[in-house]
Design an enzyme around this catalytic site. Structure first.
Site, mmCIF file in Angstrom:
data_model
loop_
_atom_site.group_PDB
_atom_site.id
_atom_site.type_symbol
_atom_site.label_atom_id
_atom_site.label_comp_id
_atom_site.label_asym_id
_atom_site.label_seq_id
_atom_site.Cartn_x
_atom_site.Cartn_y
_atom_site.Cartn_z
ATOM 1 N N GLU A 147 15.075 7.980 -6.626
ATOM 2 C CA GLU A 147 15.062 7.415 -5.281
ATOM 3 C C GLU A 147 16.309 7.875 -4.521
ATOM 4 O O GLU A 147 17.265 8.377 -5.108
ATOM 5 C CB GLU A 147 15.121 5.878 -5.373
ATOM 6 C CG GLU A 147 14.106 5.240 -6.264
ATOM 7 C CD GLU A 147 12.733 5.160 -5.606
ATOM 8 O OE1 GLU A 147 12.669 5.057 -4.372
ATOM 9 O OE2 GLU A 147 11.724 5.229 -6.329
ATOM 10 N N ASP A 206 16.503 -0.219 -14.152
ATOM 11 C CA ASP A 206 15.060 -0.009 -14.309
ATOM 12 C C ASP A 206 14.675 -0.164 -15.787
ATOM 13 O O ASP A 206 13.693 -0.825 -16.120
ATOM 14 C CB ASP A 206 14.705 1.393 -13.796
ATOM 15 C CG ASP A 206 13.265 1.764 -14.103
ATOM 16 O OD1 ASP A 206 12.372 1.204 -13.467
ATOM 17 O OD2 ASP A 206 13.049 2.616 -14.991
ATOM 18 N N VAL A 213 5.492 -0.733 -18.034
ATOM 19 C CA VAL A 213 6.329 -0.013 -19.009
ATOM 20 C C VAL A 213 5.677 1.333 -19.347
ATOM 21 O O VAL A 213 4.616 1.377 -19.957
ATOM 22 C CB VAL A 213 6.511 -0.834 -20.309
ATOM 23 C CG1 VAL A 213 7.430 -0.104 -21.283
ATOM 24 C CG2 VAL A 213 7.059 -2.219 -20.012
ATOM 25 N N LYS A 264 7.529 -4.580 -12.066
ATOM 26 C CA LYS A 264 8.307 -5.113 -13.190
ATOM 27 C C LYS A 264 9.027 -6.420 -12.854
ATOM 28 O O LYS A 264 9.294 -7.227 -13.744
ATOM 29 C CB LYS A 264 9.366 -4.083 -13.606
ATOM 30 C CG LYS A 264 8.799 -2.798 -14.165
ATOM 31 C CD LYS A 264 9.877 -1.757 -14.419
ATOM 32 C CE LYS A 264 10.386 -1.113 -13.141
ATOM 33 N NZ LYS A 264 9.440 -0.219 -12.470
ATOM 34 N N GLY A 298 11.690 14.411 -6.483
ATOM 35 C CA GLY A 298 10.992 13.143 -6.265
ATOM 36 C C GLY A 298 11.056 12.197 -7.446
ATOM 37 O O GLY A 298 10.410 11.159 -7.453
ATOM 38 N N LYS A 310 12.296 -3.157 -18.096
ATOM 39 C CA LYS A 310 11.282 -2.857 -19.117
ATOM 40 C C LYS A 310 11.643 -3.513 -20.455
ATOM 41 O O LYS A 310 10.763 -3.980 -21.185
ATOM 42 C CB LYS A 310 11.139 -1.341 -19.254
ATOM 43 C CG LYS A 310 10.506 -0.745 -17.985
ATOM 44 C CD LYS A 310 10.755 0.739 -17.815
ATOM 45 C CE LYS A 310 10.140 1.216 -16.500
ATOM 46 N NZ LYS A 310 10.541 2.593 -16.145
ATOM 47 N N GLY A 349 4.878 8.658 -11.864
ATOM 48 C CA GLY A 349 4.100 9.584 -11.047
ATOM 49 C C GLY A 349 2.944 8.826 -10.437
ATOM 50 O O GLY A 349 2.423 7.876 -11.022
ATOM 51 N N GLU A 364 -0.156 -3.197 -17.779
ATOM 52 C CA GLU A 364 0.038 -1.917 -18.478
ATOM 53 C C GLU A 364 1.023 -1.013 -17.742
ATOM 54 O O GLU A 364 1.840 -0.331 -18.360
ATOM 55 C CB GLU A 364 -1.312 -1.205 -18.638
ATOM 56 C CG GLU A 364 -1.270 0.079 -19.448
ATOM 57 C CD GLU A 364 -0.724 -0.122 -20.859
ATOM 58 O OE1 GLU A 364 -1.401 -0.735 -21.674
ATOM 59 O OE2 GLU A 364 0.403 0.334 -21.142
ATOM 60 N N PHE A 373 0.834 -1.201 0.000
ATOM 61 C CA PHE A 373 0.000 0.000 0.000
ATOM 62 C C PHE A 373 0.873 1.257 0.000
ATOM 63 O O PHE A 373 0.732 2.151 0.838
ATOM 64 C CB PHE A 373 -0.970 -0.017 1.194
ATOM 65 C CG PHE A 373 -2.118 0.948 1.025
ATOM 66 C CD1 PHE A 373 -3.039 0.766 0.000
ATOM 67 C CD2 PHE A 373 -2.253 2.040 1.871
ATOM 68 C CE1 PHE A 373 -4.082 1.669 -0.173
ATOM 69 C CE2 PHE A 373 -3.297 2.949 1.704
ATOM 70 C CZ PHE A 373 -4.209 2.768 0.680
#
Lengths: 338, 338
Positions: free
Chosen positions: B207, B218, B150, B123, B204, B222, B320, B147, B9
């Site tokens: 990280e 990352d 990526v 991912k 933001g 993908k 985001g 969805e 969460f």
């Protein structure tokens, strides 16, 4: 096995027929469905029907030489023929008339009334009778697929109807006419409007009569369709301000360039502050940071603005035989996949 | 009525919960389905279950203040809880580990074994176990929707799976990491790598530990997913060349600019001349005429090359809270619409 019939056998239908032939008449659907052509109806080139499947290789080989002598039948009552032929899907690719939508509307109605799905790239019917057509399709429990009506070389309608479902779209604007964008791009390197237009004609982008492209009527038809797809509203042609690019001078272009701007023929639909859906077609000065700024030549693009995602932009080929044929092909696959 | 449960969460799940709340818990599906949250499972923040529906307004209001005291239960065996809760769909948004894919893989398996659909932005599981997961989903006749894995702010997976079906895709390449693209963009205005990175962290985008973003891991995840979605092939992490942006200097950037090029961290998959599927992640010099050239800041883009359509490019927000939440939301709508 899915059986199709062509209504209108011009460049768009031939583009589809070539893609099907190259795929050995097997659709890349879940169950690898075979596809068979049972009729070609064209009031100018001639018609042909064969319930056991037409040899399309032969037809296409001749068509490349401009020879349509294999289309031996002379069928003039096309709606009647559409009703009588046993087929699953009609490919509606007849002449586009955005004022009346005819004769395509009567073709689509005949297909739906006789239990056939429709795939089409024809903008005319949806610029004037979107709601009626989809109401009839719903009543008859058949699909009317229109991916090819707006930027054939990209899956715009698919994205608007499924991928962005729930994103709360507030506006859509885009460069949706390759001819006018090509002309504007060439004018940036100093070419006159007249020279750029005749070059576009030589390259096959512009028709002999380029009015629909350069005066914004082609874009208008797409704006009317987007109004329905995005906002579920039938905008009226006469209420939409339409300005083309024919009055833009080299001096205008030069001034824009020196301000880091580009003139683009923009078609747009949006919800105004009162929640009313508006549409417009006009040349606009696009600033460098806009995702439509970089779209040059005959390329098309659509920018979709939504409350949730901000801007999503899709860029691709705007038209062309193969691209337009593919839009029909992809719509057929979707229908077969259910 | 569709019942969902959150597994993890954090920011992504909260983004989805906010979108649902804003839509008054009614999905914009054909039948206006009501959506209800019956469980939240988070091993750090705490858990809560209520078969009659959790008051999410209260939970979110508190979450905004960093207060998770309403998540009173302490559930550590998450797969067991997933199996036991009566829900239709799990939202898998736990920690991403692209080396092992755990614990998310066990969550997804537990959901499928107990007859639940899965929607996720995680991912990890798909970078290592795509095939196994979709095989299990097929056996169980359940959907696993990805969805959000990526470019969350665009319907990439939807376009690849449906809108471009049959287009014969030969390559896909894109800017799929907002942090590194933001840094490269800032360096073009003369900012040092270190300064741009710390600015990305303040905003933001990045990280606290930015390794995964700037070293290309990352993007690698993908690329592995795209290999499966586009070419149906599980690429192996260790066979893919991965280079990040940390070694690019201001001098490199300056030289690129003077040649009208831009450095972009590009992830790509393609079929080589032998038909073998290849993948790579590396900084590339992108020329002005490339549709990826204009992608600045935290924006993402994917260019899909196909035999039939040439290049189709999709540009949008890369991540985001709201964008990622929307990807999950759209996947839920698709599942409910069947």
């Amino acid at each position: 096995m899915v059986k199709i019939m062509y209504v209108g056998f011009g460049i768009v239908s031939q583009g589809l027929a070539e893609i099907i032939l190259e795929a050995h008449s097997i659709l890349p659907t879940l169950k690898k469905t075979e596809i068979q052509t049972v009729a070609i109806l064209d009031t100018m080139k001639g018609s042909k029907m064969d319930a056991n499947g037409i040899n399309m290789q032969e037809i296409l080989a001749n068509a490349q030489k401009g020879d349509y002598s294999l289309l031996t039948e002379n069928i003039l009552d096309v709606p009647k023929a559409i009703q009588e032929v046993q087929a699953d899907i009609i490919i509606e690719a007849s002449f586009t008339d955005i004022k009346t939508g005819q004769p395509a509307i009567s073709h689509i109605e005949a297909a739906l009334h006789s239990g056939k799905h429709v795939v089409t790239t024809n903008k005319g019917p949806f610029a004037v009778a979107y709601e009626e057509i989809f109401k009839l399709a719903k009543e008859r429990n058949k699909t009317v697929a229109i991916e090819g009506t707006v930027i054939s070389g990209t899956p715009i309608i698919n994205v608007l109807n499924t991928g962005l479902l729930g994103a709360q779209i507030t506006a859509v604007s885009g460069i949706m006419n390759g001819t006018s964008n090509y002309i504007l791009t060439e004018m940036e390197s100093g070419m006159s409007y007249e020279k750029a237009l005749s070059q576009a004609q030589e390259l096959g982008y512009a028709e002999a009569d380029p009015t629909s492209d350069v005066e914004g009527l082609d874009t208008l038809a797409k704006v009317l369709i987007l109004g329905n797809v995005v906002f579920n509203t039938q905008l009226l042609q006469e209420e939409i301000e339409v300005n083309g690019i024919s009055k833009i001078t080299l001096a205008d272009i030069k001034e824009a360039t020196s301000n880091n701007m580009r003139y683009k023929l923009i078609g747009q639909v949006w919800k105004d502050s009162q929640g009313k859906v508006q549409g417009a077609v006009r040349p606009k000065l696009v600033p460098m940071e806009d995702s439509l700024y970089g779209i040059s030549g005959a390329t098309n693009a659509l920018k979709i603005t939504s409350s949730i995602l901000g801007d999503t932009t899709i860029i691709g080929a705007g038209a062309g035989k193969t691209e337009t044929g593919f839009a029909l092909y992809n719509d057929i696959i979707s229908i077969v996949n259910g």
